[in-house]
Design an enzyme around this catalytic site. Structure first.
Site, PDB file in Angstrom:
ATOM      1  N   THR A   3      49.313  38.817  41.115  1.00 20.92           N
ATOM      2  CA  THR A   3      48.527  38.288  42.237  1.00 20.92           C
ATOM      3  C   THR A   3      47.669  37.111  41.781  1.00 20.92           C
ATOM      4  O   THR A   3      47.558  36.100  42.480  1.00 20.92           O
ATOM      5  CB  THR A   3      47.655  39.386  42.854  1.00 20.92           C
ATOM      6  OG1 THR A   3      48.479  40.501  43.205  1.00 20.92           O
ATOM      7  CG2 THR A   3      46.930  38.886  44.085  1.00 20.92           C
ATOM      8  N   ASP A   4      47.063  37.230  40.607  1.00 16.93           N
ATOM      9  CA  ASP A   4      46.323  36.100  40.047  1.00 16.93           C
ATOM     10  C   ASP A   4      47.230  34.893  39.867  1.00 16.93           C
ATOM     11  O   ASP A   4      46.864  33.762  40.215  1.00 16.93           O
ATOM     12  CB  ASP A   4      45.731  36.488  38.684  1.00 16.93           C
ATOM     13  CG  ASP A   4      44.384  37.175  38.794  1.00 16.93           C
ATOM     14  OD1 ASP A   4      43.762  37.109  39.857  1.00 16.93           O
ATOM     15  OD2 ASP A   4      43.955  37.788  37.794  1.00 16.93           O
ATOM     16  N   LEU A   5      48.406  35.127  39.307  1.00 11.88           N
ATOM     17  CA  LEU A   5      49.312  34.016  39.022  1.00 11.88           C
ATOM     18  C   LEU A   5      49.820  33.359  40.305  1.00 11.88           C
ATOM     19  O   LEU A   5      49.922  32.127  40.391  1.00 11.88           O
ATOM     20  CB  LEU A   5      50.477  34.503  38.170  1.00 11.88           C
ATOM     21  CG  LEU A   5      50.094  34.931  36.745  1.00 11.88           C
ATOM     22  CD1 LEU A   5      51.266  35.615  36.056  1.00 11.88           C
ATOM     23  CD2 LEU A   5      49.632  33.724  35.925  1.00 11.88           C
TER      24      LEU A   5
END
Length: 432
Positions: free
Chosen positions: A204-206
């Protein structure tokens, strides 16, 4: 119609971009010139989502200045082990620092690092000079859009938060694993008879970093057209909702709730991981032709292709458990490499489940030069994943290794117009 003021601003920006294009054209005679050469990005983010975004911008030639806390820097600098070894030739001015963590090294190539305490008025003045001289700012450390816009009306200002700048959760912190849980990803990840599971990497961060990177490019284009700055509101929650893709559409269009299937597919059989004698293999026989090849040429069980229970995909889904059991028993008779040889070249999708060592030993890694070795001033030679995109057959170069904490503070301060004495004074007061 643009106002005269806006047209003047656009003309100035076009002229500046044209000069930058001339610089970048001369800098690389292979592939394409770094398209963001001459664009300055002020990076106030930490950990993964923001730094992964700014690394992509840096890969395309942007001058990314990573602003860090004076004594500790980015949180991930202390996330070790693992870390790179400290070279005997490490700069003396960095001798007080811990080793360079592998996590930090992963997402901070091609950047410069400075440290600033802008809670002090003198540090705030440093930040204001940086804002005035930057084209893009990724928010953090309390610098708001309105204040930055007043300093630089053409600034592309991007904020990356957990839930966005509005709504009841606007003040909540954003953590990848929490958003995975709240925005549906964890619900669909894992085996059907086991608890929900997180994904093995902070996806999700990426994804948020990728969305922010694209939005910033659009923002730069908008400034070129209008002469006005852009405020970009990017967040983990909406990124993960978008990342649900067809699963989200199934619910929104048909009210269909999702469930966990492990490595299996809810609508295709066989389409999952199977155990071999010494490892695992992912098999995806997605149509009747592929299933017949699997049965006849690979498993050497031709009777399966004509079995009424498995004659088409609808029947195979209905008789999933029986077919999976049969395939499992056959594949467990031999080692993984035996089955790789039997699958290869027949047109049935398959792939071994590789660990990380096996993944980087894959022949495609060497053929595509998917890793790169760079010289780090503190760690010596280190290996990194290369930028994963080529342009006319060439990758953007890794121009700089990930920086050690405050490596470029003096360099950047001189660029901002500070004298040697002023820099020394600010250092003595721990403002930089």
């Amino acid at each position: 119609m643009f106002s005269c003021q806006a047209l003047s601003a656009v003309t100035r920006l076009d002229s500046r971009l044209f000069r930058r294009s001339l610089i970048s054209t001369q800098s690389n005679d292979q592939g394409i010139p770094p398209p963001l050469m001459g664009i300055r990005v002020l990076d106030l983010t930490r950990v993964l989502a923001g730094p992964s975004c700014t690394m992509l911008l840096a890969d395309m030639g942007a001058d990314v200045i990573k602003v860090e806390e004076v004594t500790r820097g980015d949180d991930t600098r202390s996330w070790l082990p693992p870390s790179a070894p400290v070279s005997q030739n490490s700069p003396k001015e960095s001798s007080h620092l811990p080793p360079e963590s592998a996590y930090f090294l992963a997402v901070n190539r091609n950047k410069r690092s400075i440290t600033v305490n802008f809670k002090d008025p003198a540090g705030l003045e440093v930040m204001q000079r940086l804002v005035r001289s930057s084209d893009v700012l990724l928010a953090g450390m309390g610098l708001g859009w309105e204040d930055c816009k007043a300093l630089n009306p053409q600034l592309v200002y991007a904020s990356i938060t957990g839930y966005g700048q509005t709504g009841p959760f606007r003040e909540a912190a954003g953590y990848d694993v929490i958003i995975e849980a709240e925005a549906g990803l964890m619900h669909i990840t894992g085996e059907h008879d086991r608890p929900p599971s997180k994904v093995g990497v902070a996806v999700t961060d990426l994804m948020t970093g990728l969305y922010a990177h694209g939005a910033i490019l659009a923002g730069l284009r908008s400034v070129q057209h209008t002469g006005k700055g852009v405020w970009i509101d990017c967040n983990l929650f909406e990124t993960q909702l978008a990342g649900l893709a067809n699963i989200a559409s199934n619910y929104l269009i048909a009210g269909k709730e999702a469930s966990r299937h492990g490595t299996a597919h809810p609508s295709i059989v066989p389409y999952q991981v199977f155990p071999c004698k010494d490892g695992f293999l992912m098999v995806g026989a997605g149509n009747d032709k592929q299933f017949r090849l699997l049965a006849e040429r690979i498993l050497e069980k031709p009777e399966l292709a004509d079995d009424a229970r498995f004659v088409n995909n609808t029947m195979r889904v209905a008789n999933r458990e029986a077919l999976v059991d049969i395939i499992t028993q056959v594949l467990k008779r031999h080692e993984r490499d035996y089955w790789i040889n039997r699958f290869t070249g027949l047109g049935v999708p398959f792939g071994p489940i590789n660990n990380i060592q096996q993944s980087f030993a894959h022949p495609q890694v060497g053929a595509r030069q998917a890793t790169v070795e760079v010289d780090h001033p503190r760690a010596g030679k280190i290996k990194m994943v290369a930028p994963p995109v080529t342009y006319n057959g060439k990758r953007m170069p890794v121009r700089r290794p990930p920086p050690w904490l405050s490596q470029h503070t003096k360099e950047v301060m001189l660029e901002l117009g500070y004298s040697q004495n002023e820099i020394a004074g600010l250092r003595a007061r721990q403002i930089i």
